[in-house]
Motif scaffolding. Structure first.
Motif, mmCIF file in Angstrom:
data_model
loop_
_atom_site.group_PDB
_atom_site.id
_atom_site.type_symbol
_atom_site.label_atom_id
_atom_site.label_comp_id
_atom_site.label_asym_id
_atom_site.label_seq_id
_atom_site.Cartn_x
_atom_site.Cartn_y
_atom_site.Cartn_z
ATOM 1 N N GLN A 5 0.819 -1.210 0.000
ATOM 2 C CA GLN A 5 0.000 0.000 0.000
ATOM 3 C C GLN A 5 0.853 1.259 0.000
ATOM 4 N N THR A 22 -2.798 7.717 -3.824
ATOM 5 C CA THR A 22 -2.969 9.051 -3.256
ATOM 6 C C THR A 22 -1.668 9.835 -3.413
ATOM 7 N N LEU A 43 -8.369 9.981 9.895
ATOM 8 C CA LEU A 43 -9.433 9.477 9.017
ATOM 9 C C LEU A 43 -10.524 10.528 8.821
ATOM 10 N N TYR A 46 -8.990 12.911 6.290
ATOM 11 C CA TYR A 46 -8.729 12.254 4.999
ATOM 12 C C TYR A 46 -9.647 11.039 4.880
ATOM 13 N N PRO A 47 -10.940 11.251 4.639
ATOM 14 C CA PRO A 47 -11.907 10.147 4.670
ATOM 15 C C PRO A 47 -11.693 9.078 3.603
ATOM 16 N N HIS A 48 -10.897 9.367 2.584
ATOM 17 C CA HIS A 48 -10.635 8.355 1.564
ATOM 18 C C HIS A 48 -9.554 7.367 2.007
ATOM 19 N N LEU A 49 -8.912 7.630 3.146
ATOM 20 C CA LEU A 49 -7.955 6.675 3.707
ATOM 21 C C LEU A 49 -8.696 5.634 4.537
ATOM 22 N N THR A 50 -7.969 4.598 4.895
ATOM 23 C CA THR A 50 -8.497 3.596 5.821
ATOM 24 C C THR A 50 -7.502 3.450 6.958
ATOM 25 N N LYS A 53 -4.500 1.507 5.820
ATOM 26 C CA LYS A 53 -3.493 2.260 5.065
ATOM 27 C C LYS A 53 -2.621 3.105 5.991
#
Length: 70
Positions: A5, A22, A43, A46-50, A53
């Motif tokens: 990742q 990203t 998170l 940066y809501p597109h992260l998990t 990650k």
């Protein structure tokens, strides 16, 4: 932990390690944690992260410090 990742591409942020897909660098994640942010806070920003990650970025950095490559 598998670091697939995390990628380094000279065309993305000058080759700094980033979270795949990203332009968010491992450095940025570590800076946020060092400033006292929790994974939940990151998170939120940066809501597109998990969480996975973010954990991969932390593990990647740890392995750099300890000299482990896998």
């Amino acid at each position: 932990m598998n670091h697939s990742q995390i990628i380094s591409d000279p065309n993305i942020l000058g080759g700094k390690p980033v979270i795949s897909g990203t332009r968010i660098s491992v450095e940025l994640i570590l800076d946020r944690i060092a400033s006292g942010m929790s994974i939940k806070d990151i998170l939120s920003d940066y809501p597109h992260l998990t969480a996975q990650k973010i954990q991969a970025a932390i593990s990647y950095a740890k392995n750099l410090v300890t000299g482990k490559t896998s």
